[in-house]
Design a protein around this motif. Structure first.
Motif, PDB file in Angstrom:
ATOM      1  N   HIS A  84       0.836  -1.046  -0.189  1.00 34.88           N
ATOM      2  CA  HIS A  84      -0.202   0.170   0.135  1.00 34.88           C
ATOM      3  C   HIS A  84       1.448   1.514   0.210  1.00 34.88           C
ATOM      4  O   HIS A  84       0.667   2.044  -0.843  1.00 34.88           O
ATOM      5  CB  HIS A  84      -0.878   0.234   1.495  1.00 34.88           C
ATOM      6  CG  HIS A  84      -2.029   0.829   0.863  1.00 34.88           C
ATOM      7  ND1 HIS A  84      -3.028   1.239   1.190  1.00 34.88           N
ATOM      8  CD2 HIS A  84      -1.780   2.208   2.000  1.00 34.88           C
ATOM      9  CE1 HIS A  84      -3.964   2.043   1.062  1.00 34.88           C
ATOM     10  NE2 HIS A  84      -2.869   3.034   1.177  1.00 34.88           N
ATOM     11  N   GLU A  85       1.915   0.764   0.470  1.00 39.06           N
ATOM     12  CA  GLU A  85       2.876   3.092   0.904  1.00 39.06           C
ATOM     13  C   GLU A  85       3.893   2.272  -0.099  1.00 39.06           C
ATOM     14  O   GLU A  85       3.826   3.746  -0.586  1.00 39.06           O
ATOM     15  CB  GLU A  85       3.603   2.699   2.635  1.00 39.06           C
ATOM     16  CG  GLU A  85       2.623   2.734   3.548  1.00 39.06           C
ATOM     17  CD  GLU A  85       0.810   3.926   3.234  1.00 39.06           C
ATOM     18  OE1 GLU A  85       1.839   4.537   2.981  1.00 39.06           O
ATOM     19  OE2 GLU A  85       0.100   3.829   3.955  1.00 39.06           O
ATOM     20  N   LEU A 141      -5.143   7.677  -4.910  1.00 39.68           N
ATOM     21  CA  LEU A 141      -5.811   6.019  -5.140  1.00 39.68           C
ATOM     22  C   LEU A 141      -5.617   5.081  -5.408  1.00 39.68           C
ATOM     23  O   LEU A 141      -5.745   4.429  -5.959  1.00 39.68           O
ATOM     24  CB  LEU A 141      -6.843   6.902  -5.977  1.00 39.68           C
ATOM     25  CG  LEU A 141      -7.848   7.722  -5.916  1.00 39.68           C
ATOM     26  CD1 LEU A 141      -8.594   8.395  -6.904  1.00 39.68           C
ATOM     27  CD2 LEU A 141      -8.633   7.416  -4.818  1.00 39.68           C
ATOM     28  N   ALA A 142      -4.305   4.784  -5.897  1.00 43.50           N
ATOM     29  CA  ALA A 142      -3.172   3.989  -6.593  1.00 43.50           C
ATOM     30  C   ALA A 142      -3.353   2.893  -5.319  1.00 43.50           C
ATOM     31  O   ALA A 142      -3.902   1.578  -5.935  1.00 43.50           O
ATOM     32  CB  ALA A 142      -2.195   4.778  -6.584  1.00 43.50           C
ATOM     33  N   GLY A 200      -5.812  -0.157  -7.088  1.00 44.34           N
ATOM     34  CA  GLY A 200      -4.424  -1.213  -7.584  1.00 44.34           C
ATOM     35  C   GLY A 200      -4.423  -2.224  -6.888  1.00 44.34           C
ATOM     36  O   GLY A 200      -4.383  -3.731  -7.725  1.00 44.34           O
ATOM     37  N   LEU A 201      -4.413  -2.341  -5.287  1.00 38.65           N
ATOM     38  CA  LEU A 201      -4.379  -3.250  -4.826  1.00 38.65           C
ATOM     39  C   LEU A 201      -5.982  -4.136  -5.062  1.00 38.65           C
ATOM     40  O   LEU A 201      -6.627  -5.722  -4.874  1.00 38.65           O
ATOM     41  CB  LEU A 201      -3.990  -3.453  -3.607  1.00 38.65           C
ATOM     42  CG  LEU A 201      -3.022  -3.174  -3.649  1.00 38.65           C
ATOM     43  CD1 LEU A 201      -2.439  -2.589  -1.444  1.00 38.65           C
ATOM     44  CD2 LEU A 201      -1.579  -3.980  -3.592  1.00 38.65           C
ATOM     45  N   THR A 202      -6.685  -3.135  -4.932  1.00 36.84           N
ATOM     46  CA  THR A 202      -8.316  -3.341  -5.728  1.00 36.84           C
ATOM     47  C   THR A 202      -8.784  -4.807  -6.953  1.00 36.84           C
ATOM     48  O   THR A 202      -9.177  -5.911  -6.505  1.00 36.84           O
ATOM     49  CB  THR A 202      -9.513  -3.060  -5.307  1.00 36.84           C
ATOM     50  OG1 THR A 202      -9.289  -1.991  -3.864  1.00 36.84           O
ATOM     51  CG2 THR A 202     -11.009  -3.487  -5.495  1.00 36.84           C
ATOM     52  N   ALA A 239       5.619   5.026  -5.504  1.00 38.34           N
ATOM     53  CA  ALA A 239       6.507   4.588  -6.533  1.00 38.34           C
ATOM     54  C   ALA A 239       5.253   6.163  -7.418  1.00 38.34           C
ATOM     55  O   ALA A 239       5.921   6.047  -8.169  1.00 38.34           O
ATOM     56  CB  ALA A 239       5.776   3.827  -6.795  1.00 38.34           C
ATOM     57  N   VAL A 240       4.265   6.146  -7.057  1.00 39.71           N
ATOM     58  CA  VAL A 240       3.532   7.581  -7.582  1.00 39.71           C
ATOM     59  C   VAL A 240       4.240   8.935  -7.648  1.00 39.71           C
ATOM     60  O   VAL A 240       4.312   9.345  -8.882  1.00 39.71           O
ATOM     61  CB  VAL A 240       2.160   7.491  -7.392  1.00 39.71           C
ATOM     62  CG1 VAL A 240       1.284   8.388  -8.477  1.00 39.71           C
ATOM     63  CG2 VAL A 240       1.500   6.184  -8.386  1.00 39.71           C
TER      64      VAL A 240
END
Length: 308
Positions: A84-85, A132-133, A137-139, A90-91
Motif C-alpha cells: 500500500h505505502e 488512489l493508486a 491497484g490492490l483491489t 512509486a507514484v
C-alpha cells in the motif's frame, strides 16, 4: 510543495489539517469500513465463483482455532501495509518526488504507516493518482486473484486495504471539489500535518459548482450507514458475548430489513443484510444532512447580516 515556492501573502484556497477530530473520524470510518468493504467484496467473490453470498454462516470455533485465525489475519493485514505505502511512494517518485517511509501514532489515536515527500508541488490530478493508486491497484489485483484462487480469505486483505484507504479517499474527495489547474502542497504553518490547495495568482479559483452539495449529501449518506453499522456491530458483539439472543433491525414481514443476526443451537450464527433498505436509508440521511446544512448556513448568514 516546497514552502519556498509559495507566496506567504497568498493563503491557500482551502486547507486540510490532520487534527485529533479527523483522526478519530478516520478510526471510526476505517473500523466500520472494514466490515462494509468485506461485505461488498464478498458479493464480488460470490459473483466470480458463481455462488450465493447470503445467508452468511458464521461457524462456531474453539478458542485455539480462533486465535490461530486471528494470527493468520494479522499477518495478512501486515502484508497489505507494505505494498500500500510502496504504491503511494512509486507514484510520487514517478511525478518527480523523493518519497520517504515510516510509521507513527497521530495524536495518540491513530497508528499509521506513511509515504511522504518534501519539496515537490503536485497538480490536483497527480495527487489524486498518488492517493488512489493503492486502493484501485490492490483491489483490481485482488479481484484478478479471486478468479484463479477460490478462497474467500482473499476478502480480508482486500477489505483491510480498502479500510486503510479511508483517509486517502477522504482527501481525494476534498481535491475533487476543485478544478484540475490547482496546485497542492504543504501548509505554510510549521508543524501542521496536512495540505493546502493553491490557485493561480492571476486567475481566482473556486470550488467546482455543485460539489459542495454533493459533498454534503455523501457525508450524510456515509454517516447514516456508519451509524447503522456501528449499532449492528455493537449489538451483535453484545449478543455473542452475553448470549442475549438474536439481533434484528427492521421488519422482515413488512418487506424491509437492515440486518438480522440469528444464533443457532450449535453456537453458529446466520447473518443477513438488506441492501435495498440500507441504500434507501443512506439516501434519506444524505438528503436530510444536506437540507440541515443549507438551512443552518442560511440562518447563520441572516444572523450575521442582522448584526451588521
Amino acid at each position: 510543495m516546497s514552502r519556498s515556492d509559495l507566496d506567504p501573502a497568498s493563503p491557500p484556497l482551502a486547507s486540510f489539517r490532520f487534527t485529533r477530530v479527523v483522526a478519530i473520524q478516520w478510526v471510526v470510518g476505517s473500523a466500520v469500513g472494514f466490515f462494509a468493504f468485506a461485505y461488498c467484496f464478498g458479493h464480488v467473490y460470490a459473483w466470480i465463483r458463481g455462488v450465493s453470498l447470503e445467508p452468511i454462516v458464521i461457524a462456531a470455533s474453539s478458542p485455539p482455532t480462533t486465535f490461530g485465525w486471528l494470527a493468520v489475519l494479522l499477518g495478512l493485514l501486515v502484508c497489505v501495509i507494505v505494498p500500500h505505502e510502496l504504491l503511494h511512494g512509486a507514484v510520487m517518485a514517478y511525478y518527480g518526488g523523493s518519497p520517504s517511509y515510516g510509521v507513527g501514532v497521530s495524536h495518540f489515536v491513530v497508528p499509521y504507516a506513511y509515504a511522504e515527500t518534501d519539496g515537490r508541488r503536485y497538480t490536483r490530478n497527480q495527487l489524486l493518482v498518488a492517493l488512489l493508486a493503492p486502493f484501485v491497484g490492490l483491489t483490481a489485483l485482488g479481484f484478478a486473484i479471486m478468479v484463479i484462487v477460490p478462497s474467500p480469505l482473499l476478502v480480508v486483505p482486500l477489505a483491510a486495504n480498502a479500510a486503510g484507504s479511508i483517509g486517502d479517499l477522504w482527501m481525494a474527495a476534498i481535491l475533487c471539489q476543485y478544478p484540475a489547474d490547482v496546485r497542492v502542497g504543504g501548509l505554510l504553518d510549521d508543524g501542521d500535518r496536512g495540505f493546502g490547495i493553491y490557485g493561480s495568482r492571476d486567475r481566482p479559483t473556486t470550488r467546482i459548482p455543485g460539489t459542495v452539495l454533493l459533498s454534503r449529501f455523501v457525508t450524510g449518506s456515509v454517516g447514516t450507514l456508519a451509524l447503522i453499522a456501528t449499532y449492528a456491530l455493537v449489538a451483535i458483539l453484545l449478543s455473542l458475548a452475553f448470549g442475549s439472543g438474536d439481533v434484528v433491525l427492521g421488519d422482515p414481514d413488512a418487506g424491509w430489513l437492515f440486518f438480522r443476526h440469528d444464533r443457532r443451537a450449535d453456537g453458529s450464527a446466520l447473518l443477513e443484510i438488506g441492501d435495498g433498505p440500507l441504500l434507501a436509508a443512506a439516501a434519506l440521511g444524505g438528503l436530510a444532512w444536506t437540507s440541515v446544512t443549507i438551512v443552518r448556513r442560511r440562518f447563520e448568514g441572516e444572523h450575521d447580516g442582522m448584526r451588521k
